[in-house]
Design an enzyme around this catalytic site. Structure first.
Site, mmCIF file in Angstrom:
data_model
loop_
_atom_site.group_PDB
_atom_site.id
_atom_site.type_symbol
_atom_site.label_atom_id
_atom_site.label_comp_id
_atom_site.label_asym_id
_atom_site.label_seq_id
_atom_site.Cartn_x
_atom_site.Cartn_y
_atom_site.Cartn_z
ATOM 1 N N LYS A 32 -30.094 -10.560 9.041
ATOM 2 C CA LYS A 32 -29.879 -11.944 8.614
ATOM 3 C C LYS A 32 -29.024 -11.949 7.368
ATOM 4 O O LYS A 32 -29.074 -11.021 6.542
ATOM 5 C CB LYS A 32 -31.199 -12.690 8.362
ATOM 6 C CG LYS A 32 -32.044 -12.254 7.152
ATOM 7 C CD LYS A 32 -31.705 -12.912 5.848
ATOM 8 C CE LYS A 32 -32.003 -11.982 4.685
ATOM 9 N NZ LYS A 32 -31.952 -12.380 3.369
ATOM 10 N N ASP B 16 -39.066 -13.258 5.917
ATOM 11 C CA ASP B 16 -37.879 -13.293 6.771
ATOM 12 C C ASP B 16 -38.180 -12.903 8.221
ATOM 13 O O ASP B 16 -37.267 -12.908 9.055
ATOM 14 C CB ASP B 16 -36.823 -12.301 6.251
ATOM 15 C CG ASP B 16 -36.214 -12.734 4.932
ATOM 16 O OD1 ASP B 16 -36.172 -13.947 4.660
ATOM 17 O OD2 ASP B 16 -35.770 -11.845 4.186
HETATM 18 O O1 C5P Z 1 -42.112 -11.939 2.102
HETATM 19 P P1 C5P Z 1 -41.638 -10.594 1.702
HETATM 20 O O2 C5P Z 1 -42.691 -9.535 1.837
HETATM 21 O O3 C5P Z 1 -40.365 -10.190 2.374
HETATM 22 O O4 C5P Z 1 -41.293 -10.697 0.155
HETATM 23 C C1 C5P Z 1 -41.041 -9.558 -0.614
HETATM 24 C C2 C5P Z 1 -41.111 -9.950 -2.078
HETATM 25 O O5 C5P Z 1 -39.997 -10.810 -2.420
HETATM 26 C C3 C5P Z 1 -42.324 -10.740 -2.471
HETATM 27 O O6 C5P Z 1 -43.390 -9.891 -2.808
HETATM 28 C C4 C5P Z 1 -41.845 -11.527 -3.675
HETATM 29 O O7 C5P Z 1 -41.809 -10.705 -4.824
HETATM 30 C C5 C5P Z 1 -40.403 -11.815 -3.325
HETATM 31 N N1 C5P Z 1 -40.217 -13.131 -2.679
HETATM 32 C C6 C5P Z 1 -40.344 -14.280 -3.454
HETATM 33 N N2 C5P Z 1 -40.168 -15.496 -2.866
HETATM 34 C C7 C5P Z 1 -39.851 -15.611 -1.562
HETATM 35 C C8 C5P Z 1 -39.706 -14.446 -0.758
HETATM 36 C C9 C5P Z 1 -39.907 -13.221 -1.357
HETATM 37 O O8 C5P Z 1 -40.611 -14.210 -4.651
HETATM 38 N N3 C5P Z 1 -39.658 -16.817 -1.023
#
Ligand code: C5P
Length: 303
Positions: A16, A146
């Protein structure tokens, strides 16, 4: 005669990019509210699932991809996806997964999320569960912000922390140069830097520009170029200032737009067509591995 149960199911899922990544003030749970326009592009990984005596995952790198940082233990996102679906559906037979990595690791291209989305669909197919789409999307959202988009693909709006995905009308085909960096960046570190940069400031609620939605509906790459953006880019550039050079070099080489992909360090260059993209790729290739890709492409698909 019923179809025989397959012994291996392979699913391909796309990288993406964020055409626009609007980021709001950090929430109490540590995530940031997003208003983003996603596009799935033609850089893909695939995940194969087959029954096994225990849960395991292996990974083979595609050309130019370093998989040293991909965990092969229970923290692997594809394996977590398989286990989550098994738990949800009451499946007790383990699977072994094999990832063919075509998406750079820790590059801001949601490569791990693509593996998670592919594993969910591969296991759903292998186990003949026919899980409702809304349930698969919900499980995907539990795995990562994502991951649902990896199932949906195309061009889509993302809200919440990115996991609430709504398809956008897109009549175009867009040619991109994707410049990857061998040294990945940590997404949490970039979000933390975003917080440092906005400390004491009022961060408005993010929105997807209506001009971007209109540009996609019209399939107009030039109009799209005028409305792409990434609120994380200043934070990525603070942590990796040298990214400014390839971004400028791409613009000097007449790219329609240049931006950091997600949390970086991958840089994206929007081009007029495939020939133009080949020329821009040439111009930035001294800064990393420059590949040409197009979007939008479909989400996770059984092969
Ligand atoms: O959701 P995911 O595990 O991919 O997110 C990884 C990290 O990215 C989260 O732990 C957070 O620190 C950050 N993040 C965030 N806000 C989002 C998506 C991700 O702060 N909307």
């Amino acid at each position: 005669m019923p179809e025989p149960t397959p012994t291996v199911v392979t699913v391909r899922a796309p990288a993406k990019i964020n055409l626009h990544l609007g980021v709001g003030p950090v929430r109490p749970d540590g995530f940031h509210p997003l208003a983003t326009a996603y596009q799935a592009i033609s850089l893909c990984s695939s995940v194969s699932a087959s029954p096994s005596t225990d849960w395991s995952v292996t990974c083979t790198p595609g050309e130019g991809i370093d998989v040293a940082a991909v965990p092969l233990d229970d923290s692997n996102l594809a394996l977590r996806a398989a286990r989550l679906l098994a738990e949800h559906a009451g499946v007790t037979t383990p699977v072994t997964l094999h990832i063919d990595k075509g998406i750079p690791v820790a590059g801001g291209l949601a490569g791990g999320s693509a593996d998670g989305a592919a594993a969910l669909l591969a296991c759903d197919t292998l186990w003949e569960l026919d899980t409702p789409r809304s349930t698969l999307l919900d499980l995907a959202g539990q795995l990562g912000s994502d991951v649902p988009f990896g199932l949906v693909g195309g061009s889509a709006a993302g809200h919440g922390r990115g996991e609430v995905v709504t398809p956008l009308t897109d009549t175009g085909r867009y040619d991109w140069v994707v410049l990857t960096d061998p040294v990945g960046m940590s997404t949490p570190a970039v979000y933390a830097e975003f917080d440092v940069l906005h400390d004491g400031l009022v961060v408005p609620d993010p929105e997807i520009p209506s001009a971007l939605v209109d540009a996609l509906a019209a399939g107009d790459a030039r109009a799209l170029a005028g409305s792409v953006g990434n609120d994380l880019q200043p934070a990525s550039l603070r942590l990796r200032p040298e990214l400014a050079e390839p971004l400028q070099a791409g613009l000097d080489a007449t790219a329609l737009a240049a931006l950091v992909s997600g949390s970086g360090p991958t840089c994206l260059f929007l081009c007029e067509d495939a020939d133009h993209a080949a020329r821009v790729a040439d111009a930035v290739s001294s800064y990393g591995r420059a590949v040409v890709a197009s979007g939008p492409v479909e989400g996770a698909t059984v092969l």
